[in-house]
Write a protein that holds these residues in place. Structure first.
Motif, PDB file in Angstrom:
ATOM      1  N   VAL A 168       8.951   6.131  10.945  1.00  0.00           N
ATOM      2  CA  VAL A 168       8.676   7.203   9.995  1.00  0.00           C
ATOM      3  C   VAL A 168       7.240   7.678  10.161  1.00  0.00           C
ATOM      4  O   VAL A 168       6.968   8.879  10.223  1.00  0.00           O
ATOM      5  N   SER A 169       6.322   6.711  10.244  1.00  0.00           N
ATOM      6  CA  SER A 169       4.908   7.055  10.409  1.00  0.00           C
ATOM      7  C   SER A 169       4.132   5.826  10.850  1.00  0.00           C
ATOM      8  O   SER A 169       4.597   4.689  10.676  1.00  0.00           O
ATOM      9  N   LYS A 170       2.958   6.052  11.410  1.00  0.00           N
ATOM     10  CA  LYS A 170       2.031   4.954  11.655  1.00  0.00           C
ATOM     11  C   LYS A 170       1.314   4.705  10.332  1.00  0.00           C
ATOM     12  O   LYS A 170       0.581   5.557   9.835  1.00  0.00           O
ATOM     13  N   ALA A 171       1.528   3.540   9.760  1.00  0.00           N
ATOM     14  CA  ALA A 171       1.017   3.268   8.413  1.00  0.00           C
ATOM     15  C   ALA A 171      -0.446   2.836   8.406  1.00  0.00           C
ATOM     16  O   ALA A 171      -1.217   3.238   7.537  1.00  0.00           O
ATOM     17  N   VAL A 172      -0.823   1.989   9.370  1.00  0.00           N
ATOM     18  CA  VAL A 172      -2.187   1.460   9.441  1.00  0.00           C
ATOM     19  C   VAL A 172      -2.592   1.360  10.907  1.00  0.00           C
ATOM     20  O   VAL A 172      -1.787   0.941  11.750  1.00  0.00           O
ATOM     21  N   LYS A 212       1.168  -8.452  -2.998  1.00  0.00           N
ATOM     22  CA  LYS A 212       0.414  -8.382  -4.254  1.00  0.00           C
ATOM     23  C   LYS A 212      -1.045  -7.976  -4.012  1.00  0.00           C
ATOM     24  O   LYS A 212      -1.676  -7.414  -4.916  1.00  0.00           O
ATOM     25  N   ARG A 213      -1.550  -8.248  -2.837  1.00  0.00           N
ATOM     26  CA  ARG A 213      -2.941  -7.898  -2.524  1.00  0.00           C
ATOM     27  C   ARG A 213      -3.162  -6.388  -2.524  1.00  0.00           C
ATOM     28  O   ARG A 213      -4.234  -5.908  -2.909  1.00  0.00           O
ATOM     29  N   THR A 214      -2.159  -5.623  -2.078  1.00  0.00           N
ATOM     30  CA  THR A 214      -2.348  -4.174  -1.938  1.00  0.00           C
ATOM     31  C   THR A 214      -1.558  -3.346  -2.945  1.00  0.00           C
ATOM     32  O   THR A 214      -1.874  -2.173  -3.150  1.00  0.00           O
ATOM     33  N   PHE A 215      -0.541  -3.932  -3.575  1.00  0.00           N
ATOM     34  CA  PHE A 215       0.252  -3.180  -4.554  1.00  0.00           C
ATOM     35  C   PHE A 215      -0.488  -3.150  -5.888  1.00  0.00           C
ATOM     36  O   PHE A 215      -0.882  -4.184  -6.419  1.00  0.00           O
ATOM     37  N   LYS A 216      -0.672  -1.972  -6.438  1.00  0.00           N
ATOM     38  CA  LYS A 216      -1.491  -1.811  -7.641  1.00  0.00           C
ATOM     39  C   LYS A 216      -0.668  -1.692  -8.929  1.00  0.00           C
ATOM     40  O   LYS A 216      -1.229  -1.538 -10.006  1.00  0.00           O
ATOM     41  N   GLU A 249       0.829  -1.209   0.000  1.00  0.00           N
ATOM     42  CA  GLU A 249       0.000   0.000   0.000  1.00  0.00           C
ATOM     43  C   GLU A 249       0.865   1.261   0.000  1.00  0.00           C
ATOM     44  O   GLU A 249       0.573   2.237  -0.703  1.00  0.00           O
ATOM     45  N   TYR A 250       1.951   1.239   0.787  1.00  0.00           N
ATOM     46  CA  TYR A 250       2.848   2.403   0.856  1.00  0.00           C
ATOM     47  C   TYR A 250       3.473   2.697  -0.508  1.00  0.00           C
ATOM     48  O   TYR A 250       3.491   3.847  -0.966  1.00  0.00           O
ATOM     49  N   LEU A 251       3.989   1.674  -1.193  1.00  0.00           N
ATOM     50  CA  LEU A 251       4.642   1.888  -2.479  1.00  0.00           C
ATOM     51  C   LEU A 251       3.640   2.345  -3.541  1.00  0.00           C
ATOM     52  O   LEU A 251       3.973   3.145  -4.424  1.00  0.00           O
ATOM     53  N   THR A 252       2.413   1.844  -3.455  1.00  0.00           N
ATOM     54  CA  THR A 252       1.370   2.299  -4.379  1.00  0.00           C
ATOM     55  C   THR A 252       1.095   3.788  -4.184  1.00  0.00           C
ATOM     56  O   THR A 252       1.039   4.555  -5.161  1.00  0.00           O
TER      57      THR A 252
END
Length: 388
Positions: free
Chosen positions: A370-374, A181-185, A153-156
């Motif tokens: 760096v950050s809270k991602a989810v 693969k589930r979250t990368f678009k 998700e982050y890289l997307t």
């Protein structure tokens, strides 16, 4: 003489009225890969467990508590033998560890089928989270797919549209790449699974060079990760094709990798700089006891013991009723190093995940948030679990 005999008789009578379990320690089997490529993370898990016992004065529910270590050497067949020894020979109340997913898959049924409680301190294979879930398993860590889902998700969001992905050829490797693969678009320009025995990645690095993707994502924990990052850097690719990972970087591995890890991004559910009093004490005391910074593996080991201890405390040390133990584990009230979290119906945590990177503070390499991602992430397999 008569008075002394009477006193002895009274003491003996009182002892007979106590439950047998109350006179014995709470026995926890630690099934860990102290030998082999996963030795460093396993040692961190063990040290985290021992620190938790120190913090509890080696007591749970008013009883003494003891840890019985068995080294599975990262070999599934030895892990099954070790689990059987813990259950039938040592007669443990709980087993914790099984850090590698191939180890977890090998011992999961042999342990849970005996109604022995298995507390996962690292691996979270998809089948265990889904259709094969068991009330005798509860995770103190994460489900395998989740850290990679966060990175995908982050890289997307970052606009990266072409990634080459690699992992070892076992359950966790397959789960993590499935999660990515589930979250990368974007486009997956290559997907490679390497043998568990492999530590020379020159051929795979050549394939990455030829594919020339925008980024590379890997899941290589322990010694595999140290070798991958070093070889990737030596090949001169790190400055050309950014390298991202989940559980390749930890506080121990980055010291072994050295400056090649600087600036790399990773995802995790725990970081040393999470701001809560329990985590601050854990990090401080771990450094004082072992002379190094704890990793997420150590944090998971620590939480596994605190989870068991909280359940034993709630039951006042009476572990005779399996149904009460199930409920006590699910409802355990303890202060986690990761902060508050809850359990889904499949006994996996609903918890936050973070994006991290490697920085240098003085002479020491550190993983920094760096950050809270989810927030409050749930794994996708809970819907398949028949437990409610």
């Amino acid at each position: 003489m008569c008075a002394r005999s009477s006193l002895i008789a009274v003491i003996a009578a009182l002892a007979c009225t106590l439950p047998a379990a109350a006179q014995e320690p709470v026995k926890i089997g630690a099934l860990l890969s102290i030998s082999g490529p996963f030795a460093s993370p396993s040692k961190d898990m063990l040290d985290g467990m021992q620190l938790a016992l120190d913090h509890r004065d080696n007591k749970m529910g008013g009883r003494a508590a003891t840890l019985i270590l068995r080294d599975d050497q990262a070999k599934p067949e030895l892990a099954v033998e070790a689990a059987n020894r813990l259950i039938r020979g040592d007669r443990v109340d709980f087993i914790t560890g099984a850090g590698l997913s191939n180890i977890m898959m090998a011992v999961y049924r042999p342990i849970t089928s005996t109604e022995t409680f298995l507390i996962g301190t690292n691996s979270g294979p998809a089948p265990v989270a889904g259709k094969d879930c068991s009330p005798y398993f509860i995770s103190a860590s994460w489900q395998n797919d989740q850290p990679a889902e966060v990175m995908g998700e982050y890289l997307t969001k970052k606009g990266v549209d072409d990634v080459f992905i690699l992992a070892p050829n076992y359950q966790a490797g397959k789960d993590l790449l499935a999660g990515f693969k589930r979250t990368f678009k974007g486009k997956i320009s290559g997907e490679v699974y390497t043998p568990l025995s492999q530590t020379d990645f020159s051929a795979e690095i050549s394939r990455v060079r030829a594919a020339n993707p925008k980024a590379v994502f890997v899941f290589y924990p322990g010694a595999w990760g140290v070798q991958w990052v070093k070889q990737y850097s030596q090949a001169g690719l790190q400055k050309k094709i950014p390298l991202y990972s989940s559980f390749t970087l930890d506080e121990v591995s980055i010291q072994a990798i050295g400056d090649a890890s600087l600036g790399m991004f990773a995802t995790a559910h725990w970081v040393g700089d999470i701001n809560n009093p329990t985590n601050a004490k854990f990090v401080k005391d771990f450094r004082a006891k072992y002379g190094r910074a704890p990793s997420a593996y150590a944090a998971q080991g620590y939480d596994s013991i605190q989870l068991i201890g909280a359940a034993a405390d709630a039951l006042k040390g009476d572990l005779s009723d399996k149904n009460k133990i199930k409920a006590a584990l699910r409802e355990a009230k303890y202060s986690s190093v990761r902060g508050p979290y809850s359990y889904n119906t499949n006994n996996f945590p609903i918890q936050d995940f973070y994006l991290t990177n490697v920085e240098k503070r003085g002479d020491e390499l550190v993983l920094n948030t760096v950050s809270k991602a989810v927030e409050k992430a749930k794994d996708v397999y809970a819907a398949e679990c028949p437990m409610k």
